[in-house]
Design a protein around this motif. Structure first.
Motif, mmCIF file in Angstrom:
data_model
loop_
_atom_site.group_PDB
_atom_site.id
_atom_site.type_symbol
_atom_site.label_atom_id
_atom_site.label_comp_id
_atom_site.label_asym_id
_atom_site.label_seq_id
_atom_site.Cartn_x
_atom_site.Cartn_y
_atom_site.Cartn_z
ATOM 1 N N UNK A 295 0.837 -1.195 0.000
ATOM 2 C CA UNK A 295 0.000 0.000 0.000
ATOM 3 C C UNK A 295 0.873 1.247 0.000
ATOM 4 N N UNK A 296 1.921 1.249 0.799
ATOM 5 C CA UNK A 296 2.824 2.397 0.856
ATOM 6 C C UNK A 296 3.466 2.685 -0.489
ATOM 7 N N UNK A 297 3.883 1.648 -1.193
ATOM 8 C CA UNK A 297 4.499 1.827 -2.516
ATOM 9 C C UNK A 297 3.493 2.388 -3.512
ATOM 10 N N UNK A 298 2.243 1.947 -3.426
ATOM 11 C CA UNK A 298 1.203 2.489 -4.301
ATOM 12 C C UNK A 298 1.019 3.977 -4.035
ATOM 13 N N UNK A 299 0.959 4.360 -2.765
ATOM 14 C CA UNK A 299 0.770 5.768 -2.427
ATOM 15 C C UNK A 299 1.944 6.620 -2.898
ATOM 16 N N UNK A 300 3.160 6.118 -2.764
ATOM 17 C CA UNK A 300 4.329 6.846 -3.252
ATOM 18 C C UNK A 300 4.228 7.019 -4.762
ATOM 19 N N UNK A 301 3.836 5.970 -5.464
ATOM 20 C CA UNK A 301 3.683 6.057 -6.923
ATOM 21 C C UNK A 301 2.649 7.105 -7.307
ATOM 22 N N UNK A 302 1.529 7.109 -6.598
ATOM 23 C CA UNK A 302 0.461 8.058 -6.916
ATOM 24 C C UNK A 302 0.875 9.505 -6.669
ATOM 25 N N UNK A 303 1.727 9.722 -5.696
ATOM 26 C CA UNK A 303 2.144 11.097 -5.395
ATOM 27 C C UNK A 303 3.312 11.555 -6.256
ATOM 28 N N UNK A 304 3.828 10.661 -7.097
ATOM 29 C CA UNK A 304 4.963 11.026 -7.947
ATOM 30 C C UNK A 304 4.661 10.875 -9.438
ATOM 31 N N UNK A 305 3.398 10.932 -9.800
ATOM 32 C CA UNK A 305 3.043 10.832 -11.221
ATOM 33 C C UNK A 305 3.406 12.133 -11.930
ATOM 34 N N UNK A 306 3.855 12.033 -13.187
ATOM 35 C CA UNK A 306 4.135 13.245 -13.959
ATOM 36 C C UNK A 306 2.841 14.039 -14.159
ATOM 37 N N UNK A 307 2.958 15.358 -14.136
ATOM 38 C CA UNK A 307 1.791 16.220 -14.346
ATOM 39 C C UNK A 307 1.216 16.007 -15.738
ATOM 40 N N UNK A 308 -0.095 16.112 -15.836
ATOM 41 C CA UNK A 308 -0.797 16.001 -17.124
ATOM 42 C C UNK A 308 -0.371 14.773 -17.910
ATOM 43 N N UNK A 309 -0.353 13.630 -17.250
ATOM 44 C CA UNK A 309 0.061 12.404 -17.909
ATOM 45 C C UNK A 309 -1.018 11.341 -17.778
ATOM 46 N N UNK A 310 -0.871 10.323 -18.573
ATOM 47 C CA UNK A 310 -1.718 9.144 -18.478
ATOM 48 C C UNK A 310 -0.820 8.022 -17.980
ATOM 49 N N UNK A 311 -1.168 7.439 -16.851
ATOM 50 C CA UNK A 311 -0.352 6.393 -16.245
ATOM 51 C C UNK A 311 -1.215 5.160 -16.021
ATOM 52 N N UNK A 312 -0.705 4.019 -16.426
ATOM 53 C CA UNK A 312 -1.412 2.764 -16.208
ATOM 54 C C UNK A 312 -0.831 2.072 -14.988
ATOM 55 N N UNK A 313 -1.702 1.640 -14.108
ATOM 56 C CA UNK A 313 -1.286 0.830 -12.968
ATOM 57 C C UNK A 313 -1.754 -0.585 -13.266
ATOM 58 N N UNK A 314 -0.804 -1.483 -13.440
ATOM 59 C CA UNK A 314 -1.106 -2.858 -13.812
ATOM 60 C C UNK A 314 -1.502 -3.656 -12.580
ATOM 61 N N UNK A 315 -2.731 -4.133 -12.579
ATOM 62 C CA UNK A 315 -3.187 -4.993 -11.492
ATOM 63 C C UNK A 315 -4.425 -5.757 -11.957
ATOM 64 N N UNK A 316 -4.743 -6.777 -11.213
ATOM 65 C CA UNK A 316 -5.927 -7.591 -11.491
ATOM 66 C C UNK A 316 -6.698 -7.789 -10.195
ATOM 67 N N UNK A 317 -7.318 -6.719 -9.688
ATOM 68 C CA UNK A 317 -8.024 -6.854 -8.421
ATOM 69 C C UNK A 317 -9.251 -7.756 -8.559
ATOM 70 N N UNK A 318 -9.518 -8.494 -7.517
ATOM 71 C CA UNK A 318 -10.699 -9.355 -7.507
ATOM 72 C C UNK A 318 -11.026 -9.731 -6.073
ATOM 73 N N UNK A 319 -12.274 -10.015 -5.856
ATOM 74 C CA UNK A 319 -12.677 -10.514 -4.551
ATOM 75 C C UNK A 319 -12.374 -12.009 -4.495
ATOM 76 N N UNK A 320 -12.101 -12.534 -3.322
ATOM 77 C CA UNK A 320 -11.713 -13.952 -3.206
ATOM 78 C C UNK A 320 -12.710 -14.882 -3.890
ATOM 79 N N UNK A 321 -12.160 -15.870 -4.555
ATOM 80 C CA UNK A 321 -12.940 -16.895 -5.258
ATOM 81 C C UNK A 321 -12.255 -18.219 -4.955
ATOM 82 N N UNK A 322 -12.932 -19.087 -4.303
ATOM 83 C CA UNK A 322 -12.326 -20.351 -3.888
ATOM 84 C C UNK A 322 -11.864 -21.195 -5.064
#
Length: 75
Positions: free
Chosen positions: A4-31
């Motif tokens: 979580x800390x690394x995500x927050x650091x990334x979000x606070x250091x994005x270039x101005x007026x840019x498009x940034x992709x954060x690669x992830x595959x969030x999902x709720x648990x599935x047995x």
């Protein structure tokens, strides 16, 4: 696998007026999924929906969009 800390650091250091992709595959648990993959995806949901993340997005003026919002049709 970002914390979580690394995500927050990334979000606070994005270039101005840019498009940034954060690669992830969030999902709720599935047995049906393997344990490690299930846990990683649930962790990504927790990070992306954490109060600190949402506050950071608002404070930084970040506009979340989907891939469909920016994808260009192939001619």
């Amino acid at each position: 696998r970002a914390t979580l800390g690394e995500l927050l650091v990334s979000l606070t250091n994005l270039p101005a007026d840019s498009l940034t992709e954060i690669m992830c595959h969030p999902a709720y648990p599935d047995d049906a999924r393997a344990s490690e993959e299930r846990d990683r995806r649930a962790e990504e949901v927790a990070h992306l929906t954490h109060r600190a993340t949402l506050e950071c997005i608002q404070a930084e003026g970040i506009e979340p969009v989907t891939f469909g919002d920016v994808a260009r049709p192939v001619p």
